[in-house]
Design an enzyme around this catalytic site. Structure first.
Site, short mmCIF file in Angstrom:
data_model
loop_
_atom_site.label_atom_id
_atom_site.label_comp_id
_atom_site.label_asym_id
_atom_site.label_seq_id
_atom_site.Cartn_x
_atom_site.Cartn_y
_atom_site.Cartn_z
CG PHE A 131 -1.95 1.34 1.12
CD1 PHE A 131 -3.00 1.05 0.28
CD2 PHE A 131 -1.50 2.49 1.83
CE1 PHE A 131 -3.90 2.49 0.24
CE2 PHE A 131 -2.55 3.53 1.79
CZ PHE A 131 -3.61 3.52 1.04
CG ASP A 216 5.50 3.23 1.92
OD1 ASP A 216 5.30 4.04 3.12
OD2 ASP A 216 4.35 3.40 1.21
CE LYS A 245 -1.01 5.41 8.15
NZ LYS A 245 -0.44 4.61 6.69
C1 LIG Z 1 -0.81 5.07 5.30
C2 LIG Z 1 0.11 4.74 4.35
C3 LIG Z 1 0.44 5.42 3.09
C4 LIG Z 1 -0.48 6.56 2.56
O1 LIG Z 1 -0.50 7.71 3.63
P1 LIG Z 1 -1.58 8.89 3.40
O2 LIG Z 1 -1.12 9.82 4.43
O3 LIG Z 1 -2.85 8.23 3.89
O4 LIG Z 1 -1.51 9.35 2.09
C5 LIG Z 1 1.46 5.04 2.23
N1 LIG Z 1 2.07 3.86 2.39
C6 LIG Z 1 2.21 3.21 3.40
C7 LIG Z 1 2.99 2.00 3.95
C8 LIG Z 1 1.00 3.47 4.57
O5 LIG Z 1 0.79 2.96 5.68
#
Ligand SMILES: *Cc1c(COP(=O)(O)O)cnc(C)c1O
Length: 390
Positions: A131, A216, A245
């Site tokens: 994600f 990420d 986050k």
């Molecule tokens: C939550 C998340 C995102 C997206 O972050 P947003 O602030 O909602 O755009 C991207 N990568 C990972 C691994 C995430 O957990």
């Protein structure tokens, strides 16, 4: 229309509304108390309204909230210095979310290849069930049908391979490949922890083929797994890393971090964000980093994690509905054989917040400041729910 109907219906929300929070606890409109094992989806790593961060936000809001990146922002420079000191990176670009941080990483990867005489290399390999966000580029990077459906055509330039299989990554490389983008632990798909050696193998493949390795760490970073960054459980480093986050304890902020060599491909005019790294967000992030590092919060994660693993093990031993449990630091999942939606709903009813992932998995991302008593209380609620339902 009532008020809620004025909001576009992009979320399947629980009807509960919280009005106040302290540490691991939240209170709703009726004054009911909850234990928060989700922490705003891994955002409130210091718990709700941590006094130092709240004080820093209040003080900064009274002095200067925003100026724009047309001028120097000393707090942004201080934050970049502190963040890069935690890892391989030399430079930071600040934005407002995880998706934007990944957008920056994707743009930087393409630009780097162009700057190094390889304009044909633009493709990024990502992992199935990863994600990376909901913007068009990042949903195209997100190999999940439910995220992409209805928004085609997707942005070109992504290739998907199974997670936790470095051989598949190597076989997917073509003359167009520019980079590899993965979460060190997949969060949204239910805390999927790769085998030991996977990230190292990706590093070796990237080196062998001249690709950029991008981690990420939006969900796994900021101390969540007990190290500042989850890739620091190993000695290898990426070329680019994204964070968001937990970065500013709930003030919206993201960042793309990179080595000096790679970051050099962002020159004035190539990328920008109006809000990115404004004084308010930077003050919140600096206070967050101070608490995580200087006040020993991350150092305390190992003991809480050991306790949580022990409680998860005994829970799994006494409930046959539990298929498996996974935990790294304070990032945990309980995968069930069925009924996960009912379990999550009943937990909420009994005052425990956690999230349902992939329809089968309960995910926990409690504040890193959670106490041993709170871990026991939360696990007792889950134990009771499983006993009463199955
Ligand atoms: C939550 C998340 C995102 C997206 O972050 P947003 O602030 O909602 O755009 C991207 N990568 C990972 C691994 C995430 O957990």
């Amino acid at each position: 229309m009532n008020d809620i109907q004025c909001i576009m219906s992009t979320y399947g929300r629980s009807p509960v509304a919280f009005t106040r929070g302290v540490g691991t606890r939240l209170w709703d409109e009726e004054g009911r108390e909850y234990l928060d094992f989700l922490a705003g989806i891994g955002v409130n790593n210091l718990g709700h309204c941590p006094p130092k961060v709240t004080a820093a936000i209040c003080a900064q809001a009274g002095q200067l909230i925003h100026t724009s990146n047309l001028y120097r922002i000393p707090l942004q420079e201080q934050l970049a210095r502190r963040l890069t000191a935690t890892c391989f990176a030399d430079q930071a670009f600040f934005c407002n979310s995880g998706a934007e941080a990944n957008e920056a990483a994707i743009k930087l990867t393409r630009k780097y290849m162009r700057d190094h005489g390889q304009p044909g290399r633009f493709e990024i390999i990502t992992a199935v069930h990863g994600f990376h966000g909901r913007t068009l580029a990042t949903l195209s990077a997100t190999a999940q049908e439910k995220v992409q459906r209805g928004f085609e055509p997707l942005m070109p330039g992504f290739r998907y391979v199974p997670f936790n299989d470095a051989g598949c990554v190597e076989r997917a490389i073509s003359p167009y490949t520019a980079g590899i983008l993965v979460e060190p632990i997949q969060g949204e798909s239910g805390v999927r922890i790769p085998d030991e050696g996977y990230l190292e193998a990706l590093r070796a493949i990237a080196d062998r083929h001249g690709l950029l390795l991008i981690f990420d760490e939006v969900q796994t970073g900021m101390g969540r797994t007990g190290k500042f960054w989850s890739h620091q459980w190993s000695t290898m480093t990426p070329d680019i890393m994204t964070v968001a986050k937990g970065l500013a304890s709930g003030v919206p902020m993201g960042a793309c971090l990179a080595s000096a060599k790679v970051a050099a491909s962002f020159s004035p005019g190539t990328h920008a964000s109006t809000f990115g790294g404004n004084p308010l967000a930077c003050a919140a992030a600096l206070a967050t980093l101070e608490s995580l590092i200087d006040d020993g919060v991350i150092a305390g994660v190992a003991a809480r994690s050991a306790q949580l693993v022990q409680r998860l093990d005994s829970l799994a031993a006494s409930h046959s509905m539990i298929k498996t449990t996974r935990c790294r630091g304070l990032m945990a999942a309980v995968e069930l054989n069925g009924g996960a939606e009912e379990v999550a709903a009943m937990c909420l009813n009994r005052g425990l917040l956690l999230s349902l992932q992939m329809g089968t998995t309960l995910r926990m991302l409690p504040p890193l400041t959670i106490t041993p008593e709170e871990i026991d209380q939360g696990m007792a609620i889950l134990d009771g729910v499983l006993s009463d339902l199955f």
